[in-house]
Design a protein around this motif. Structure first.
Motif, PDB file in Angstrom:
ATOM      1  N   VAL A 114      11.778  -4.500 -10.322  1.00 35.89           N
ATOM      2  CA  VAL A 114      11.562  -4.148  -8.887  1.00 35.89           C
ATOM      3  C   VAL A 114      11.313  -5.111  -7.730  1.00 35.89           C
ATOM      4  N   SER A 115      11.024  -6.451  -8.497  1.00 36.21           N
ATOM      5  CA  SER A 115      10.700  -7.674  -7.425  1.00 36.21           C
ATOM      6  C   SER A 115      12.176  -8.020  -7.172  1.00 36.21           C
ATOM      7  N   ARG A 116      13.170  -7.853  -7.556  1.00 40.51           N
ATOM      8  CA  ARG A 116      14.565  -8.156  -7.141  1.00 40.51           C
ATOM      9  C   ARG A 116      14.887  -7.451  -5.957  1.00 40.51           C
ATOM     10  N   ARG A 117      15.761  -7.989  -5.243  1.00 45.38           N
ATOM     11  CA  ARG A 117      16.203  -7.470  -3.951  1.00 45.38           C
ATOM     12  C   ARG A 117      16.934  -6.145  -4.194  1.00 45.38           C
ATOM     13  N   GLY A 118      16.144  -5.191  -3.537  1.00 50.24           N
ATOM     14  CA  GLY A 118      16.914  -3.926  -3.399  1.00 50.24           C
ATOM     15  C   GLY A 118      16.935  -3.053  -4.632  1.00 50.24           C
ATOM     16  N   GLN A 119      16.262  -3.493  -5.788  1.00 53.53           N
ATOM     17  CA  GLN A 119      16.167  -2.939  -7.206  1.00 53.53           C
ATOM     18  C   GLN A 119      15.152  -1.604  -6.923  1.00 53.53           C
ATOM     19  N   ARG A 120      15.563  -0.499  -7.465  1.00 54.79           N
ATOM     20  CA  ARG A 120      14.794   0.582  -7.586  1.00 54.79           C
ATOM     21  C   ARG A 120      14.580   1.351  -8.858  1.00 54.79           C
ATOM     22  N   LEU A 121      13.469   1.683  -9.426  1.00 59.49           N
ATOM     23  CA  LEU A 121      13.330   2.359 -10.767  1.00 59.49           C
ATOM     24  C   LEU A 121      13.731   3.888 -10.741  1.00 59.49           C
TER      25      LEU A 121
ATOM     26  N   ARG B 226       1.344   5.305 -13.037  1.00 59.01           N
ATOM     27  CA  ARG B 226       1.974   5.280 -14.460  1.00 59.01           C
ATOM     28  C   ARG B 226       1.945   3.679 -14.887  1.00 59.01           C
ATOM     29  N   GLY B 227       2.065   2.881 -13.833  1.00 55.32           N
ATOM     30  CA  GLY B 227       2.383   1.306 -14.197  1.00 55.32           C
ATOM     31  C   GLY B 227       3.512   0.997 -14.422  1.00 55.32           C
ATOM     32  N   LEU B 228       3.814  -0.096 -14.699  1.00 58.82           N
ATOM     33  CA  LEU B 228       5.231  -0.825 -14.803  1.00 58.82           C
ATOM     34  C   LEU B 228       4.884  -1.805 -16.244  1.00 58.82           C
ATOM     35  N   SER B 229       6.060  -1.751 -16.871  1.00 56.21           N
ATOM     36  CA  SER B 229       6.109  -2.773 -17.812  1.00 56.21           C
ATOM     37  C   SER B 229       6.552  -3.938 -17.384  1.00 56.21           C
ATOM     38  N   ALA B 230       6.487  -5.095 -18.200  1.00 59.34           N
ATOM     39  CA  ALA B 230       6.627  -6.656 -17.563  1.00 59.34           C
ATOM     40  C   ALA B 230       8.158  -6.373 -17.381  1.00 59.34           C
ATOM     41  N   ALA B 231       9.058  -5.727 -17.972  1.00 53.33           N
ATOM     42  CA  ALA B 231      10.518  -5.740 -17.706  1.00 53.33           C
ATOM     43  C   ALA B 231      10.935  -4.987 -16.399  1.00 53.33           C
ATOM     44  N   GLU B 232      10.132  -4.126 -16.106  1.00 56.60           N
ATOM     45  CA  GLU B 232      10.126  -3.259 -14.798  1.00 56.60           C
ATOM     46  C   GLU B 232       9.413  -4.033 -13.633  1.00 56.60           C
ATOM     47  N   ARG B 233       8.436  -4.550 -13.850  1.00 57.64           N
ATOM     48  CA  ARG B 233       8.130  -5.501 -12.894  1.00 57.64           C
ATOM     49  C   ARG B 233       8.914  -6.481 -12.271  1.00 57.64           C
TER      50      ARG B 233
ATOM     51  N   ALA C 286      -3.313  -3.020 -13.378  1.00 56.95           N
ATOM     52  CA  ALA C 286      -4.148  -2.622 -12.684  1.00 56.95           C
ATOM     53  C   ALA C 286      -5.451  -2.355 -13.504  1.00 56.95           C
ATOM     54  N   PRO C 287      -6.515  -2.670 -13.228  1.00 55.01           N
ATOM     55  CA  PRO C 287      -7.900  -2.172 -14.359  1.00 55.01           C
ATOM     56  C   PRO C 287      -7.889  -0.529 -14.278  1.00 55.01           C
ATOM     57  N   ILE C 288      -7.646  -0.157 -13.099  1.00 48.18           N
ATOM     58  CA  ILE C 288      -7.602   1.391 -12.916  1.00 48.18           C
ATOM     59  C   ILE C 288      -6.478   2.138 -13.607  1.00 48.18           C
ATOM     60  N   GLY C 289      -5.531   1.530 -14.249  1.00 48.50           N
ATOM     61  CA  GLY C 289      -4.489   1.819 -15.034  1.00 48.50           C
ATOM     62  C   GLY C 289      -3.015   2.125 -14.366  1.00 48.50           C
TER      63      GLY C 289
ATOM     64  N   VAL D 208       0.729  -1.162  -0.031  1.00 49.57           N
ATOM     65  CA  VAL D 208      -0.158   0.004   0.045  1.00 49.57           C
ATOM     66  C   VAL D 208       0.805   1.175  -0.148  1.00 49.57           C
ATOM     67  N   ASP D 209       1.792   1.236   0.885  1.00 49.83           N
ATOM     68  CA  ASP D 209       2.967   2.297   0.805  1.00 49.83           C
ATOM     69  C   ASP D 209       3.647   2.704  -0.468  1.00 49.83           C
ATOM     70  N   ASN D 210       3.972   1.551  -1.314  1.00 47.88           N
ATOM     71  CA  ASN D 210       4.527   1.593  -2.618  1.00 47.88           C
ATOM     72  C   ASN D 210       3.525   2.217  -3.512  1.00 47.88           C
ATOM     73  N   ALA D 211       2.038   1.656  -3.326  1.00 49.39           N
ATOM     74  CA  ALA D 211       0.966   2.101  -4.376  1.00 49.39           C
ATOM     75  C   ALA D 211       0.638   3.761  -4.227  1.00 49.39           C
ATOM     76  N   CYS D 212       0.639   4.000  -2.708  1.00 54.66           N
ATOM     77  CA  CYS D 212       0.401   5.645  -2.508  1.00 54.66           C
ATOM     78  C   CYS D 212       1.486   6.291  -3.151  1.00 54.66           C
ATOM     79  N   LYS D 213       2.736   5.971  -3.092  1.00 56.97           N
ATOM     80  CA  LYS D 213       3.955   6.816  -3.717  1.00 56.97           C
ATOM     81  C   LYS D 213       3.783   6.975  -5.049  1.00 56.97           C
ATOM     82  N   TRP D 214       3.092   5.882  -5.884  1.00 51.61           N
ATOM     83  CA  TRP D 214       2.997   6.171  -7.310  1.00 51.61           C
ATOM     84  C   TRP D 214       1.582   6.565  -7.787  1.00 51.61           C
ATOM     85  N   ALA D 215       0.741   6.491  -6.890  1.00 49.89           N
ATOM     86  CA  ALA D 215      -0.760   6.694  -7.569  1.00 49.89           C
ATOM     87  C   ALA D 215      -0.831   8.099  -7.645  1.00 49.89           C
ATOM     88  N   ALA D 216      -1.668   8.378  -8.818  1.00 45.89           N
ATOM     89  CA  ALA D 216      -2.241   9.641  -8.916  1.00 45.89           C
ATOM     90  C   ALA D 216      -3.061  10.267  -7.996  1.00 45.89           C
TER      91      ALA D 216
END
Length: 458
Positions: free
Chosen positions: A407-414, A397-404, A444-447, A359-367
């Motif tokens: 970010v799931s790797r340890r310590g990786q940030r975009l 803005r969401g993430l591409s498949a490569a970006e997803r 996500a369905p909301i973009g 949720v914290d990550n979603a709040c940081k990136w949500a519009a």
């Protein structure tokens, strides 16, 4: 009942012994009854035999009065199956007198068939009669001295013996079949009743594992009471080990982070010195790695605890209020929709950490909007438990498949401009895996980004 179960083994062993015992008992009873029926039949034949011997022993009686006192009409009926025969065996040409029922036939000799004389001086056995029927014959040699030597035989239709025996066997078989069914049902009841405490202790252990109970409670039979005591002792020992592990992890965190902080501060004080910059860079890497592995050790210690269940809906509601306060400057609306029956089989602190990071990550990136939904799903396969599915969506803005994948790797940030160490999603993945769950990222369905967390439920 499965082939490897105690109930099956007890039932099969009891059934095998039951079949053997009933079969042996049936054979013995049938044999005893057959012998008793033969003895009764032989007594009847012996009565006729003694009467004939008495008639032979009184040769002075007129022949028309001889052998008229047997009192059995079947001896007069041709080929009736009841016969008598008197043979004089000391003359050159044997003289034979026989019942009218024998007609012009003769009875076989038991002596020629190997029948031995009994202690009473008679021979007993079965022979084939004139009409092919089986006869029970009693035969006795009689020596009257000067009046001659005779062989007196009396035969009766053995069908009476066989019919009586067959009827008894049928009644005996039916009775033993009914008795066997009743005993098998009794065995099933005894097995289930006797093993019921084992089932109860298994259910109690399942309650402890799933969090519905903390210990095995109740009275158990003396045979399995030690098992219950040892299981409770094992649960207590497990809790003590976990508590000690938590303490050691906390002590290690303090022992390592303090020297690292000193190194970082000293390196920062030297400004643009290349050596200091290198030390600072590596110290930050060390701090991130220490934080990551200490966090893994801490959450692994918590996951080792049994008998913990967390209600999902109250936890998500508490997180919503906390995140709205943290991100109030961004005017992000957090919507929570949770199944009130959903329960997570684990500690509340771990659920807060996993969902809180998402949720914290979603709040940081949500519009402007973040949606959190919790669902309780039934078991996918027989033997599996229910699953709790927590879905966190944002309208960023969401993430591409490569970006997803990155970010799931340890310590990786975009984006280094966003606060945080970059370990949040990695910790969520590790913690979910320790519970047997998983984290998947999608659109996500909301973009924006959808983070779907699957965890063991109750």
């Amino acid at each position: 009942m499965r082939a490897s179960s105690l109930a099956t083994r007890l039932f099969l062993s009891a059934t095998a012994w039951l079949v053997v015992i009933l079969a042996i008992t049936g054979v013995v009873l049938s044999s005893v009854y057959t012998s008793a029926t033969e003895r009764a039949f032989d007594r009847r034949l012996n009565l006729y035999l003694r009467t004939l011997i008495a008639e032979v022993a009184t040769p002075d009686e007129p022949s028309e009065h001889q052998f008229q006192s047997l009192g059995e009409p079947l001896f007069e009926l041709p080929l009736s199956g009841w016969y008598w025969q008197i043979t004089r065996i000391d003359s050159e040409k044997p003289e034979v007198r026989a019942s009218r029922s024998l007609w012009d036939k003769k009875l076989p000799k038991l002596e020629e068939q190997g029948a031995e004389l009994t202690a009473a001086g008679i021979r007993l056995g079965y022979v084939d009669g004139p009409e092919g029927q089986t006869l029970r014959v009693v035969e006795r040699p009689v020596d009257l001295g000067a009046d001659g030597r005779y062989r007196v035989s009396v035969a009766g239709d053995a069908t009476e013996i066989f019919d009586e025996t067959r009827s008894f066997d049928l009644y005996l078989g039916g009775t033993f079949t009914a008795l066997g069914i009743v005993l098998l049902l009794t065995t099933i009841f005894q097995v289930r009743f006797g093993l019921a405490p084992l089932k109860r202790i298994s259910e109690s252990i399942a309650d402890v594992r799933s969090g519905r109970a903390e210990r095995l409670e109740g009275e158990f039979p003396v045979e399995i009471a030690p098992l219950a005591r040892e299981t409770n002792a094992l649960i207590d020992a497990n809790r003590e080990i976990v508590e000690r592990a938590r303490t050691h992890v906390g002590n290690l965190a303090h022992a390592v982070k303090t020297p690292l902080s000193v190194i970082v501060n000293e390196a920062s004080a030297h400004g643009a010195d290349p050596f200091a910059a290198k030390v600072l860079e590596q110290a930050n890497v060390m701090r991130d790695q220490v934080t990551h592995h200490l966090e893994r050790a801490r959450i692994a210690a918590r996951v080792s605890i049994v008998a913990t269940v967390t209600e999902v809906a109250p936890t998500l509601e508490a997180l919503r209020r906390t995140m709205e306060k943290i991100h109030r400057d961004r005017d992000v609306v957090i919507e929570v929709k949770a199944d009130q029956a959903a329960k997570f089989r684990g500690e509340r602190q771990d659920l807060e950490e996993m969902v809180g990071n998402l949720v914290d990550n979603a709040c940081k990136w949500a519009a402007s909007r973040v949606s959190v939904e919790a669902l309780l799903e039934p078991p996918a396969l027989p033997g599996d438990g229910p699953r709790v599915r927590i879905i966190v969506d944002d309208d960023g803005r969401g993430l591409s498949a490569a970006e997803r994948a990155q970010v799931s790797r340890r310590g990786q940030r975009l984006d280094e401009t966003k606060p945080g160490s970059g370990l949040g999603l990695s910790i969520v993945v590790d913690l979910a895996a320790l519970y047997g769950g998983s984290l998947t990222l999608a659109t996500a369905p909301i973009g924006g980004l959808r983070a779907e967390l699957a965890l063991p439920g109750l």
